[in-house]
Design an enzyme around this catalytic site. Structure first.
Site, PDB file in Angstrom:
ATOM      1  CE  LYS A 249      -3.738   2.201   2.863  1.00  0.00           C
ATOM      2  NZ  LYS A 249      -4.471   2.037   3.763  1.00  0.00           N
ATOM      3  CD  GLU A 255       9.128  -5.918   7.582  1.00  0.00           C
ATOM      4  OE1 GLU A 255       9.009  -4.832   7.051  1.00  0.00           O
ATOM      5  OE2 GLU A 255       8.628  -6.343   9.008  1.00  0.00           O
ATOM      6  N   GLY A 309      -5.022  -1.884   4.976  1.00  0.00           N
ATOM      7  CA  GLY A 309      -4.285  -2.873   4.154  1.00  0.00           C
ATOM      8  C   GLY A 309      -4.807  -4.164   4.725  1.00  0.00           C
ATOM      9  NE  ARG A 310      -6.833  -3.691  10.684  1.00  0.00           N
ATOM     10  CZ  ARG A 310      -6.285  -2.611  10.743  1.00  0.00           C
ATOM     11  NH1 ARG A 310      -5.195  -2.478  10.290  1.00  0.00           N
ATOM     12  NH2 ARG A 310      -6.834  -1.827  11.662  1.00  0.00           N
ATOM     13  CD  GLU A 396      -2.212  -4.425  11.226  1.00  0.00           C
ATOM     14  OE1 GLU A 396      -1.017  -4.888  11.254  1.00  0.00           O
ATOM     15  OE2 GLU A 396      -2.584  -4.129  10.341  1.00  0.00           O
ATOM     16  CG  HIS A 427      -5.057 -35.647  16.463  1.00  0.00           C
ATOM     17  ND1 HIS A 427      -5.192 -36.851  16.928  1.00  0.00           N
ATOM     18  CD2 HIS A 427      -6.005 -35.614  15.381  1.00  0.00           C
ATOM     19  CE1 HIS A 427      -6.195 -37.459  16.599  1.00  0.00           C
ATOM     20  NE2 HIS A 427      -6.854 -37.001  15.621  1.00  0.00           N
ATOM     21  CE  LYS A 552       5.508  -0.912  10.270  1.00  0.00           C
ATOM     22  NZ  LYS A 552       4.496   0.069   9.286  1.00  0.00           N
TER      23      LYS A 552
HETATM   24  O1  F6P Z   1       1.604  -4.479   9.898  1.00  0.00           O
HETATM   25  C1  F6P Z   1       1.622  -2.931   9.653  1.00  0.00           C
HETATM   26  C2  F6P Z   1       1.405  -2.690   8.276  1.00  0.00           C
HETATM   27  O2  F6P Z   1       1.083  -1.515   8.261  1.00  0.00           O
HETATM   28  C3  F6P Z   1       0.069  -3.616   8.061  1.00  0.00           C
HETATM   29  O3  F6P Z   1      -1.266  -2.935   8.286  1.00  0.00           O
HETATM   30  C4  F6P Z   1      -0.065  -3.516   6.641  1.00  0.00           C
HETATM   31  O4  F6P Z   1      -0.884  -4.538   6.156  1.00  0.00           O
HETATM   32  C5  F6P Z   1       1.296  -4.132   6.406  1.00  0.00           C
HETATM   33  O5  F6P Z   1       2.032  -3.472   7.084  1.00  0.00           O
HETATM   34  C6  F6P Z   1       1.952  -3.883   5.023  1.00  0.00           C
HETATM   35  O6  F6P Z   1       2.006  -2.703   4.584  1.00  0.00           O
HETATM   36  P1  F6P Z   1       2.241  -2.032   3.254  1.00  0.00           P
HETATM   37  O7  F6P Z   1       1.096  -2.733   2.189  1.00  0.00           O
HETATM   38  O8  F6P Z   1       2.124  -0.687   2.953  1.00  0.00           O
HETATM   39  O9  F6P Z   1       3.397  -2.543   2.662  1.00  0.00           O
END
Ligand code: F6P
Length: 622
Positions: A249, A255, A309-310, A396, A427, A552
């Site tokens: 987003k 990462e 995002g979620r 979240e 199990h 972060k």
């Molecule tokens: O974990 C935090 C967060 O901002 C989530 O809400 C989001 O889904 C994820 O990081 C990834 O963010 P992006 O889509 O901006 O890479």
């Protein structure tokens, strides 16, 4: 819903950093101080909340073993919408409980909040954003305005672009740099840019009709910044036939961006720089950063800041990878399923409303019956990734310590979600839920399996066998087994305490006709809105996520320190400002790393750091 001055843009960050510990576990005194400093009204001060608190005493006198004998109650505590059947007769609730819960929903303005959501109000006030994931599945004819302009045409423009692009990739019109068709797709993204699409892909890939549409194609995901995940995601893939979709987003997530640079390097090393435009596309709200990364903005698929995002599976985040794998028609079915549940959520009266009812039941379990966790137990292997996705959606969204206006809550919010498909979970951790902690369970089953297996001579099919467990487990939890029953079975006295099941453990059962794109969309929307209802009642902002920021920021500091110390050939000392524990661990890590030697291609991938012509991911990871 007003944006309180407490959350002026400037104070958000400071507040977030300074009070983070308090948010995690506010002491009673700290909560009291903050409440006096900032007087907001909590739902817990209403008569509807207190009526439910009082009512707990009545419920404590009941046992599910007896409640389940009530025919009318069993009839009444079920709901159905468009084939989705929910039985919540195994909740520690009566019709009276439900009436009181619906009254609580009314007192918390749930209806007004649903309306505000669907009409594009900026109800995510800490980020000043509308909450409109429902617009990502709205039919073309719908009008949903944000700041006075209808966003539905924008949604369909992107969907049209996805259809066009995915059709061209799938029919071989869009080929890779060397002219080969792109049959393999690797999606690079994390959190909401990963978990939802993975959930849906896992749900569809064993459906025979969807599998036929995906024949000859591969869809993989790369989320973790652990290089082992890079190796696993690229293992066995040929860059010439691979399309990389970078999903972020913000296009700033550390990462994702490092993984995207790594995969870009993998493509460049094999095919040259010019290949990037054919082999990499992006999904983002930040088209400027997409272009700076080197991806042609023409090959970028937009979405908008009003999609959290979620909650973004139905935007290009999920639709592009899924259209590439299964074809656009499948995506349309999925969106229709989600929209069917959306409309039901927006229009059905509370007493018949599935997301509202399930949200209220969860609120009852968490805030009144003291249940901290919830188990998501699909009796359907294809729903294996539902629990990980809902972990993010629910935790979240509702893992908050203050209400939307900044008032610390005096009741627990959110729940700890976990789960595994049945029968595997049986199990593993079911011992604890049968005889240890009380953990409300969601049992999810389907009537028609994606795979029929019926062996000659067996009295039931393999899927029947699975579903026998679905029915049995819910009753075992609810009814239990008494010492009297055990004695009647001649159980030795010494074993009676061990073999007694107290029962009275709540669960609900969701049954779908089958698992396909349409019903997966329904299920997704059901869980999303259920989470929203819980947040609405608790008075939270379920659409921000300030709690992920501090870690972060600290990682950024560690990254800089690691780089500096390694360059200077020095170790950390107290002047670096870390606590002694972190200082020691970092020094141990740096010392250990300094002794490592990298001299084969599989040690360092891609091969920038070593003198090798070869560049390939290690092949040892499946
Ligand atoms: O974990 C935090 C967060 O901002 C989530 O809400 C989001 O889904 C994820 O990081 C990834 O963010 P992006 O889509 O901006 O890479």
């Amino acid at each position: 819903m007003k944006n309180s001055s407490f959350f002026s843009k400037k104070t958000i960050k400071t507040n977030n950093n300074n009070t983070n510990k308090k948010i995690m576990k506010p002491s009673k005194a700290a909560t009291a101080v903050l409440q006096t400093e900032h007087k907001g009204s909590l739902i817990s001060s209403t008569s509807e909340w207190n009526a439910l608190k009082e009512h707990v005493k009545d419920i404590e006198k009941t046992h599910l073993r007896d409640l389940l004998k009530d025919y009318n109650r069993c009839e009444n505590l079920t709901l159905e919408h468009d084939g989705v059947y929910v039985d919540y007769a195994r909740q520690r609730a009566t019709e009276e409980t439900m009436e009181k819960l619906y009254a609580l929903a009314r007192a918390s303005g749930v209806k007004e909040k649903i309306n505000a959501m669907f009409s594009g109000e900026a109800m995510n006030s800490t980020e000043n954003r509308a909450v409109l994931h429902v617009a990502t599945r709205a039919p073309r004819s719908k009008v949903i305005n944000v700041d006075g302009s209808n966003v539905v045409p924008d949604v369909h423009d992107v969907l049209d672009k996805i259809k066009d692009f995915s059709d061209r990739v799938r029919n071989g019109e869009w080929v890779g740099h060397t002219g080969l068709p792109l049959t393999d797709v690797v999606c690079v993204g994390i959190g909401g840019s990963f978990l939802g699409p993975l959930f849906v892909h896992t749900a569809l890939k064993t459906n025979q009709s969807h599998a036929a549409d995906a024949q000859g194609r591969n869809l993989r995901f790369l989320a973790n910044v652990d290089p082992v995940d890079v190796a696993r995601a690229l293992n066995g893939l040929n860059p010439e036939t691979t399309l990389v979709v970078v999903v972020s987003k913000t296009f700033t997530t550390a990462e994702t961006m490092l993984n995207a640079r790594t995969v870009r390097q993998w493509i460049i090393a094999a095919l040259g720089k010019e290949a990037v435009s054919k082999h990499m596309v992006a999904v983002s709200t930040n088209l400027k950063l997409v272009s700076e990364f080197g991806i042609d903005p023409k090959n970028a698929f937009a979405f908008w800041d009003w999609v959290g995002g979620r909650y973004s599976v139905c935007s290009a985040v999920g639709m592009l990878p899924l259209a590439l794998q299964y074809g656009f028609d499948t995506c349309e079915q999925f969106l229709k399923g989600a929209w069917s549940m959306d409309e039901h959520f927006a229009t059905a009266e509370f007493e018949k409303n599935l997301p509202v009812t399930l949200g209220l039941i969860s609120t009852w379990n968490v805030s009144f019956l003291g249940c901290d966790a919830r188990a998501i137990l699909p009796y359907c292997q294809a729903l294996a990734k539902l629990a990980p996705h809902i972990q993010q959606v629910a935790m979240e969204s509702n893992g908050k310590g203050v209400t939307i206006d900044g008032t610390p809550v005096d009741y627990p919010t959110g729940e700890i979600d976990f789960g595994e498909p049945g029968t595997n979970g049986q199990h593993s951790f079911y011992q604890l839920i049968h005889q240890g902690r009380v953990i409300p369970c969601d049992f999810i089953g389907v009537i028609k399996s994606q795979q029929s297996v019926y062996l000659k001579g067996e009295i039931v099919s393999n899927h029947d066998e699975l579903m026998c467990n679905f029915f049995a487990q819910a009753d075992a939890l609810a009814v239990g087994k008494t010492p009297v029953e055990l004695r009647a079975e001649n159980c030795p006295d010494t074993l009676i305490p061990h073999k007694t099941f107290t029962g009275n453990r709540p669960s609900l059962s969701i049954m779908l006709p089958e698992l396909n794109a349409y019903t997966t969309g329904q299920l997704l929307s059901l869980y999303e809105h259920r989470v929203a209802v819980q947040g609405f009642v608790w008075g939270l902002n379920s659409f921000d996520q300030w709690g992920v920021e501090l870690g972060k920021v600290l990682a950024t500091r560690v990254r800089a320190t690691m780089h500096d110390k390694r360059n200077e050939g020095k170790m950390l000392d107290s002047s670096d400002g870390y606590n002694h524990s972190t200082e020691r661990m970092l020094n141990r890590y740096l010392q250990g790393k300094a002794q490592l030697k990298y001299d084969t291609p599989s040690d360092v991938f891609p091969c920038d750091l070593i003198n090798s012509e070869e560049c390939r991911p290690p092949s040892s990871y499946a």
